[in-house]
Scaffold this motif. Sequence first.
Motif, mmCIF file in Angstrom:
data_model
loop_
_atom_site.group_PDB
_atom_site.id
_atom_site.type_symbol
_atom_site.label_atom_id
_atom_site.label_comp_id
_atom_site.label_asym_id
_atom_site.label_seq_id
_atom_site.Cartn_x
_atom_site.Cartn_y
_atom_site.Cartn_z
ATOM 1 N N ARG A 132 10.155 2.472 16.431
ATOM 2 C CA ARG A 132 11.129 1.756 17.279
ATOM 3 C C ARG A 132 11.000 0.247 17.107
ATOM 4 N N GLN A 133 9.741 -0.218 17.056
ATOM 5 C CA GLN A 133 9.550 -1.669 16.931
ATOM 6 C C GLN A 133 10.033 -2.181 15.577
ATOM 7 N N GLU A 134 9.842 -1.367 14.535
ATOM 8 C CA GLU A 134 10.341 -1.808 13.229
ATOM 9 C C GLU A 134 11.867 -1.919 13.222
ATOM 10 N N ASN A 135 12.571 -1.022 13.929
ATOM 11 C CA ASN A 135 14.034 -1.116 14.042
ATOM 12 C C ASN A 135 14.442 -2.349 14.817
ATOM 13 N N LEU A 136 13.701 -2.649 15.896
ATOM 14 C CA LEU A 136 14.002 -3.862 16.678
ATOM 15 C C LEU A 136 13.732 -5.124 15.869
ATOM 16 N N LEU A 137 12.701 -5.063 15.015
ATOM 17 C CA LEU A 137 12.375 -6.240 14.219
ATOM 18 C C LEU A 137 13.502 -6.584 13.263
ATOM 19 N N LYS A 138 14.263 -5.592 12.810
ATOM 20 C CA LYS A 138 15.363 -5.843 11.875
ATOM 21 C C LYS A 138 16.464 -6.679 12.518
ATOM 22 N N ILE A 139 16.631 -6.557 13.841
ATOM 23 C CA ILE A 139 17.674 -7.324 14.533
ATOM 24 C C ILE A 139 17.073 -8.456 15.353
ATOM 25 N N ASN A 140 15.770 -8.773 15.019
ATOM 26 C CA ASN A 140 15.050 -9.844 15.698
ATOM 27 C C ASN A 140 14.894 -9.587 17.200
ATOM 28 N N GLY A 141 14.760 -8.292 17.562
ATOM 29 C CA GLY A 141 14.567 -7.937 18.964
ATOM 30 C C GLY A 141 13.117 -7.906 19.387
ATOM 31 N N ILE A 142 12.191 -8.111 18.463
ATOM 32 C CA ILE A 142 10.749 -8.105 18.754
ATOM 33 C C ILE A 142 10.052 -8.973 17.719
ATOM 34 N N SER A 143 8.911 -9.487 18.075
ATOM 35 C CA SER A 143 8.190 -10.364 17.157
ATOM 36 C C SER A 143 7.396 -9.538 16.130
ATOM 37 N N GLN A 144 7.104 -10.194 15.035
ATOM 38 C CA GLN A 144 6.300 -9.536 13.979
ATOM 39 C C GLN A 144 4.894 -9.231 14.475
ATOM 40 N N GLN A 145 4.376 -10.061 15.379
ATOM 41 C CA GLN A 145 3.025 -9.856 15.894
ATOM 42 C C GLN A 145 2.920 -8.538 16.657
ATOM 43 N N ASP A 146 3.948 -8.228 17.480
ATOM 44 C CA ASP A 146 3.919 -6.964 18.226
ATOM 45 C C ASP A 146 3.942 -5.764 17.297
ATOM 46 N N VAL A 147 4.705 -5.871 16.227
ATOM 47 C CA VAL A 147 4.756 -4.768 15.254
ATOM 48 C C VAL A 147 3.402 -4.597 14.577
ATOM 49 N N ASP A 148 2.775 -5.695 14.225
ATOM 50 C CA ASP A 148 1.458 -5.618 13.564
ATOM 51 C C ASP A 148 0.409 -5.007 14.489
ATOM 52 N N VAL A 149 0.473 -5.322 15.778
ATOM 53 C CA VAL A 149 -0.492 -4.757 16.732
ATOM 54 C C VAL A 149 -0.318 -3.245 16.820
ATOM 55 N N THR A 150 0.899 -2.773 16.862
ATOM 56 C CA THR A 150 1.142 -1.329 16.947
ATOM 57 C C THR A 150 0.711 -0.633 15.656
ATOM 58 N N ARG A 151 1.002 -1.265 14.519
ATOM 59 C CA ARG A 151 0.603 -0.665 13.246
ATOM 60 C C ARG A 151 -0.927 -0.575 13.168
ATOM 61 N N ASN A 152 -1.622 -1.570 13.701
ATOM 62 C CA ASN A 152 -3.086 -1.539 13.714
ATOM 63 C C ASN A 152 -3.612 -0.413 14.610
ATOM 64 N N GLN A 153 -2.918 -0.139 15.704
ATOM 65 C CA GLN A 153 -3.316 0.965 16.578
ATOM 66 C C GLN A 153 -3.216 2.310 15.862
ATOM 67 N N VAL A 154 -2.130 2.470 15.096
ATOM 68 C CA VAL A 154 -1.980 3.706 14.326
ATOM 69 C C VAL A 154 -3.156 3.882 13.362
ATOM 70 N N SER A 155 -3.560 2.804 12.671
ATOM 71 C CA SER A 155 -4.690 2.876 11.731
ATOM 72 C C SER A 155 -6.006 3.132 12.466
ATOM 73 N N ALA A 156 -6.151 2.526 13.666
ATOM 74 C CA ALA A 156 -7.384 2.730 14.436
ATOM 75 C C ALA A 156 -7.513 4.176 14.902
ATOM 76 N N TYR A 157 -6.387 4.763 15.325
ATOM 77 C CA TYR A 157 -6.421 6.180 15.729
ATOM 78 C C TYR A 157 -6.783 7.075 14.544
ATOM 79 N N GLN A 158 -6.302 6.710 13.357
ATOM 80 C CA GLN A 158 -6.621 7.494 12.165
ATOM 81 C C GLN A 158 -8.122 7.428 11.858
ATOM 82 N N ALA A 159 -8.700 6.219 12.004
ATOM 83 C CA ALA A 159 -10.139 6.069 11.773
ATOM 84 C C ALA A 159 -10.949 6.864 12.793
ATOM 85 N N ASP A 160 -10.504 6.830 14.077
ATOM 86 C CA ASP A 160 -11.208 7.596 15.111
ATOM 87 C C ASP A 160 -11.126 9.098 14.840
ATOM 88 N N MET A 161 -9.986 9.543 14.339
ATOM 89 C CA MET A 161 -9.833 10.962 14.018
ATOM 90 C C MET A 161 -10.771 11.369 12.876
#
Length: 359
Positions: A132-161
Motif C-alpha cells: 500500500r505504501q509503495e502505491n501511495l509513494l507513486k502519487i507522493n502520498g507518503i514519504s520514502q522514509q516511511d516506505v523504507d521503515v516498513t520494508r525493513n520490518q519485513v526483512s526483520a521478520y524474515q530474519a526472526d523467522m
Amino acid sequence: MAITKKTIRSIVLLAAAGTVIFLIYKKIAVNKAEGEPAAPGRKGGSKTLLTDAWVVKTSQLDQTIEASGTLQSNEEVEVKPEINGRITHLYFKEGTSVRKGDLLVKLYDEDLKAQLQKLKLQQQLAKTTLERQENLLKINGISQQDVDVTRNQVSAYQADMEYTQTQLQKTELRAPFSGKLGLRNVSEGAIMSSASVITTLQQIDPLKMDFAVAEKYRNAIKNGDQVNFYVAGDNKEYKGSIYAIDPKIDLTTRTVKLRAIVPNSSSVLFPGSFAKVKIILKDLPDAMMIPSQAVIPGTRNKNVIVASEGKAKFVVVETGLRTESTVQITNGLQPGDTVITTGILQLKPGMPLKYNKIQ
C-alpha cells in the motif's frame, strides 16, 4: 699349685702353635695343587677359571620395535542438546547402530512453533502494508522514509523467522555420523540443559590406535608402515597401518607419538583396549648376536671378554638391537671370535681359560 698352672698353660700354647702350623701347611698344599703362588717371592702357575663360551656368527635379525598402545574410536561424541528443553521422544535403543542423520531425540518445540507462526503473520501484515505504501509513494502520498521503515520490518521478520526455524532444528538431535550408540542416561520427560549427556556415539569400524616409540626411531618410521599387535585375552595377531606421526617429540619421555588405523569390520576389537604393538622396520641378514650377559657395561664403554691364545682379553664393543636374551654387536667383534659368557666378574686380562661348554 703354681707349677701345675704353668704346666697347663704351656701345653695349651703348644697345642695352639701346632694348630697354626697345620693350617699354614694345608694352605700351602692347596695353593700348590691349584697352581697359585705358594708364598710371596716364589713363582707359581696362574689360576685357570672354568667358563662357558659363545662362538660369534652372523644370523638374520628382524629389526622390530615394541610399544604399548591404546585402541580408540575412530570418531566419538557425547550426544548433548544445544538448547534447554524437555525430552518428548527418544528414538533410539541403547547399544544399537545408527546411520548418519538418524533422529535420536526430540525436545519440546510447541512454543517455538507458535512463535514462528506469529512471525509469519506479522511479516504478512508488513508485506501488505508495504504494498500500500509503495502505491501511495507513486502519487507522493507518503514519504520514502516511511516506505523504507516498513520494508525493513519485513526483512526483520524474515530474519526472526529464520532464527526461530534454527531453534526448532535444535530440538531434534540427529546422529552426526554412522556408528554405535552407548548407554542411555535419561528418560522421556527429563529436563535437559546443554551440559546434559544423553548418550554417546562411537564409530568403531575402523578403530584408531595410539602408541609411542623412542625418538631414535623417528626417521625410520613413515606413514603406511604396517603394525602388528595383540590385545589382552586374545591370542590372535591383528594388523593396522600408520597414518599419522606427531611432528613434536615429547620432552618428558623423549618419545614420538604415532597413530595407526585398524580395520574392525567384525567388531571384535573395542575402544579403550590395551594393545601390545610390534613394528617390523627391516631385516638384517648378517647381524652378529651374542648373549646379553656377555656384555660388561661401563661408565664410558661396553666390553666383552674374548679368548685370545687361550687367555682372557677385554674388547670394547658397540651394541645395537636387543632381543629377550641376545644383543647385536655392531663393532668390536668378528665372526669366529669366542666370547666368554660365564664367570666374567672373576676374570682378569691375561688369565688362562678352560671351557666347560662352547656354543
